[in-house]
Design an enzyme around this catalytic site. Structure first.
Site, PDB file in Angstrom:
ATOM      1  CG  ASN A  17      62.310  -8.697  35.040  1.00 34.90           C
ATOM      2  OD1 ASN A  17      62.748  -9.465  34.182  1.00 34.90           O
ATOM      3  ND2 ASN A  17      61.404  -9.068  35.924  1.00 34.90           N
TER       4      ASN A  17
ATOM      5  CD  GLU B  52      67.036  -9.523  40.029  1.00 36.72           C
ATOM      6  OE1 GLU B  52      67.717  -8.660  39.480  1.00 36.72           O
ATOM      7  OE2 GLU B  52      65.812  -9.669  39.783  1.00 36.72           O
TER       8      GLU B  52
ATOM      9  CB  SER C  37      58.363  -9.574  37.580  1.00 36.62           C
ATOM     10  OG  SER C  37      57.935 -10.878  37.662  1.00 36.62           O
TER      11      SER C  37
ATOM     12  CG  HIS D  65      62.724 -11.493  40.741  1.00 39.71           C
ATOM     13  ND1 HIS D  65      63.346 -10.866  39.697  1.00 39.71           N
ATOM     14  CD2 HIS D  65      61.601 -12.069  40.219  1.00 39.71           C
ATOM     15  CE1 HIS D  65      62.630 -11.042  38.589  1.00 39.71           C
ATOM     16  NE2 HIS D  65      61.579 -11.779  38.887  1.00 39.71           N
TER      17      HIS D  65
HETATM   18  N1  3HC Z   1      61.130 -27.283  35.026  1.00 43.19           N
HETATM   19  C1  3HC Z   1      62.078 -28.074  35.525  1.00 43.19           C
HETATM   20  N2  3HC Z   1      63.151 -28.483  34.812  1.00 43.19           N
HETATM   21  C2  3HC Z   1      63.229 -28.091  33.533  1.00 43.19           C
HETATM   22  C3  3HC Z   1      62.264 -27.261  32.939  1.00 43.19           C
HETATM   23  C4  3HC Z   1      61.178 -26.873  33.746  1.00 43.19           C
HETATM   24  N3  3HC Z   1      60.207 -26.071  33.277  1.00 43.19           N
HETATM   25  N4  3HC Z   1      62.623 -27.033  31.658  1.00 43.19           N
HETATM   26  C5  3HC Z   1      63.774 -27.681  31.453  1.00 43.19           C
HETATM   27  N5  3HC Z   1      64.143 -28.308  32.577  1.00 43.19           N
HETATM   28  C6  3HC Z   1      65.359 -29.093  32.788  1.00 43.19           C
HETATM   29  C7  3HC Z   1      65.283 -30.354  31.979  1.00 43.19           C
HETATM   30  O1  3HC Z   1      64.688 -31.390  32.734  1.00 43.19           O
HETATM   31  C8  3HC Z   1      66.737 -30.632  31.672  1.00 43.19           C
HETATM   32  O2  3HC Z   1      67.344 -31.296  32.754  1.00 43.19           O
HETATM   33  P1  3HC Z   1      68.203 -32.620  32.443  1.00 43.19           P
HETATM   34  O3  3HC Z   1      69.261 -32.202  31.481  1.00 43.19           O
HETATM   35  O4  3HC Z   1      68.729 -33.010  33.779  1.00 43.19           O
HETATM   36  O5  3HC Z   1      67.231 -33.570  31.865  1.00 43.19           O
HETATM   37  C9  3HC Z   1      67.385 -29.237  31.590  1.00 43.19           C
HETATM   38  O6  3HC Z   1      66.472 -28.363  32.277  1.00 43.19           O
HETATM   39  C10 3HC Z   1      67.582 -28.787  30.182  1.00 43.19           C
HETATM   40  O7  3HC Z   1      66.356 -28.851  29.500  1.00 43.19           O
HETATM   41  P2  3HC Z   1      66.148 -29.219  27.997  1.00 43.19           P
HETATM   42  O8  3HC Z   1      67.301 -30.067  27.532  1.00 43.19           O
HETATM   43  O9  3HC Z   1      64.780 -29.743  27.807  1.00 43.19           O
HETATM   44  O10 3HC Z   1      66.117 -27.836  27.221  1.00 43.19           O
HETATM   45  P3  3HC Z   1      67.172 -26.678  27.149  1.00 43.19           P
HETATM   46  O11 3HC Z   1      68.579 -27.152  27.199  1.00 43.19           O
HETATM   47  O12 3HC Z   1      66.711 -25.866  26.003  1.00 43.19           O
HETATM   48  O13 3HC Z   1      66.915 -25.832  28.493  1.00 43.19           O
HETATM   49  C11 3HC Z   1      65.868 -23.995  29.526  1.00 43.19           C
HETATM   50  C12 3HC Z   1      65.671 -25.304  28.785  1.00 43.19           C
HETATM   51  C13 3HC Z   1      66.610 -24.252  30.843  1.00 43.19           C
HETATM   52  C14 3HC Z   1      64.497 -23.429  29.815  1.00 43.19           C
HETATM   53  C15 3HC Z   1      66.747 -23.056  28.631  1.00 43.19           C
HETATM   54  O14 3HC Z   1      66.155 -22.949  27.362  1.00 43.19           O
HETATM   55  C16 3HC Z   1      66.919 -21.661  29.199  1.00 43.19           C
HETATM   56  O15 3HC Z   1      67.760 -21.421  30.060  1.00 43.19           O
HETATM   57  N6  3HC Z   1      66.110 -20.704  28.701  1.00 43.19           N
HETATM   58  C17 3HC Z   1      66.135 -19.313  29.172  1.00 43.19           C
HETATM   59  C18 3HC Z   1      65.346 -19.200  30.448  1.00 43.19           C
HETATM   60  C19 3HC Z   1      65.335 -17.802  30.970  1.00 43.19           C
HETATM   61  O16 3HC Z   1      65.924 -16.877  30.445  1.00 43.19           O
HETATM   62  N7  3HC Z   1      64.620 -17.635  32.077  1.00 43.19           N
HETATM   63  C20 3HC Z   1      64.435 -16.348  32.698  1.00 43.19           C
HETATM   64  C21 3HC Z   1      63.106 -15.812  32.318  1.00 43.19           C
HETATM   65  S1  3HC Z   1      62.842 -14.211  32.986  1.00 43.19           S
HETATM   66  C22 3HC Z   1      62.201 -14.502  34.505  1.00 43.19           C
HETATM   67  O17 3HC Z   1      61.932 -15.601  34.902  1.00 43.19           O
HETATM   68  C23 3HC Z   1      61.967 -13.290  35.344  1.00 43.19           C
HETATM   69  C24 3HC Z   1      60.536 -12.903  35.386  1.00 43.19           C
HETATM   70  O18 3HC Z   1      60.387 -11.867  36.352  1.00 43.19           O
HETATM   71  C25 3HC Z   1      59.994 -12.446  34.061  1.00 43.19           C
END
Ligand code: 3HC
Length: 294
Positions: free
Chosen positions: A190, A152, A119, A140
């Site tokens: 990030n 990325e 990251s 990434h």
């Molecule tokens: N694994 C697999 N699938 C998942 C999941 C997981 N952990 N979490 C949610 N899903 C799927 C669900 O199964 C659902 O699919 P479906 O509609 O086909 O059933 C879909 O995603 C939507 O999930 P939910 O309805 O339960 O919940 P949300 O609509 O709130 O979505 C989320 C959940 C996709 C996590 C959404 O809240 C989101 O996009 N959050 C922001 C995530 C983000 O910003 N990530 C980046 C983090 S930074 C990073 O990773 C970089 C690192 O270097 C720090």
């Protein structure tokens, strides 16, 4: 060059997700961990995700079976020696990563491309531990890997264009959208996301607003799927603390400095969702904001 077999180092949150999307896309995939219990845990998450996809009609039972037939867990690095691409997703510790890369460098043929899912560390700091700097890049991914579209692709000063082209093609084949980034700590996402998350903690520390109101502000005001404090719990406070420290070391800019509250929460073991407590308490039926004595 064509990728046929993928090796993944680490079967945690990111490694298991990466392994899942590779196997689902038709690649033979080997995941290496240091303890069978981590493989079991990661594969348990994959099983849940695949079963859900079948239930929702997004995948057939046959596709699920064939995905499983392409996935293998191992404790031995030797099992990765015939991979065309190896993606590292272990702890954010340069020494640990370089130890693995230098061992694999001796085991793998010349063609194998090495990639890191780091990251915040620079890719060149890892490529330097190998004799294949031209076939070394960053890949990434974002959490949750099966859902997030972006990868990325990070080009160092030594990465060949051929390696980048192969990785762009690979990302598209696993259903992701690749973007090209230079090898600067934090890459693109990030570099922008970490100061934003740290600022949310600083706002809480300074009493600007409550946990819920800070989150609702960004959720409802900017249409973000999660507020910053919920996102911090999702990414992991320990992970964010590590990333911020590495980026602060690199840039020496205040906006990357981890705020004292983050440090205290990590010391208390409040790592977010994975430990049950962070800015919210996840131990009950619904998450409730934590009383952090502010
Ligand atoms: N694994 C697999 N699938 C998942 C999941 C997981 N952990 N979490 C949610 N899903 C799927 C669900 O199964 C659902 O699919 P479906 O509609 O086909 O059933 C879909 O995603 C939507 O999930 P939910 O309805 O339960 O919940 P949300 O609509 O709130 O979505 C989320 C959940 C996709 C996590 C959404 O809240 C989101 O996009 N959050 C922001 C995530 C983000 O910003 N990530 C980046 C983090 S930074 C990073 O990773 C970089 C690192 O270097 C720090």
């Amino acid at each position: 060059m064509e990728i046929r077999k993928v090796g993944v180092l680490g079967c945690g949150l990111m490694g298991s997700g990466i392994a899942q999307v590779c196997a689902q896309a038709g690649y033979e995939t080997v995941v290496r961990e240091i303890d069978q219990k981590f493989i079991d845990k990661g594969f348990g998450v994959i099983e849940k995700n695949l079963s859900r996809a079948v239930e929702k009609g997004r995948m057939s039972s046959e596709e699920k079976e064939s995905t499983w037939s392409r996935l293998k867990g191992t404790l031995s690095l030797e099992d990765l020696k015939d991979c065309d691409l190896i993606i590292e997703a272990v702890v954010e510790d340069l020494k640990v990563k370089n130890e693995l890369f230098s061992q694999l460098d001796k085991l793998c043929p010349e063609r194998t491309i090495f990639a890191s899912n780091t990251s915040s560390l620079t890719i060149m700091a890892m490529a330097a531990s190998t004799q294949r700097q031209d076939r070394f890049c960053g890949l990434h991914f974002f959490n949750p890997v099966p859902v997030m579209k972006l990868v990325e692709v990070v080009k160092t000063i030594a990465t060949s264009q051929d390696t980048i082209d192969t990785c762009f093609d690979f990302c598209r084949k696993i259903g992701k959208i690749p973007i090209l980034a230079k090898d600067n700590s934090g890459f693109i996402v990030n570099l922008l996301l970490v100061p934003y998350l740290l600022d949310a903690i600083r706002a809480l520390e300074q009493g600007v607003a409550s946990i819920e109101d800070i989150d609702n502000g960004m959720k409802l005001g900017c249409n973000h799927p999660m507020g910053p404090l919920t996102l911090l719990d999702f990414v992991g406070l320990d992970t964010t603390y590590n990333i911020a420290n590495i980026m602060f070391e690199e840039y020496r800019e205040k906006r990357y400095a981890p705020p004292p509250l983050l440090r205290k929460m990590v010391l208390a073991g409040y790592y977010g969702r994975k430990s049950g407590k962070g800015f919210y308490d996840y131990t009950g039926e619904k998450p409730v904001p934590m009383d952090l004595g502010l």
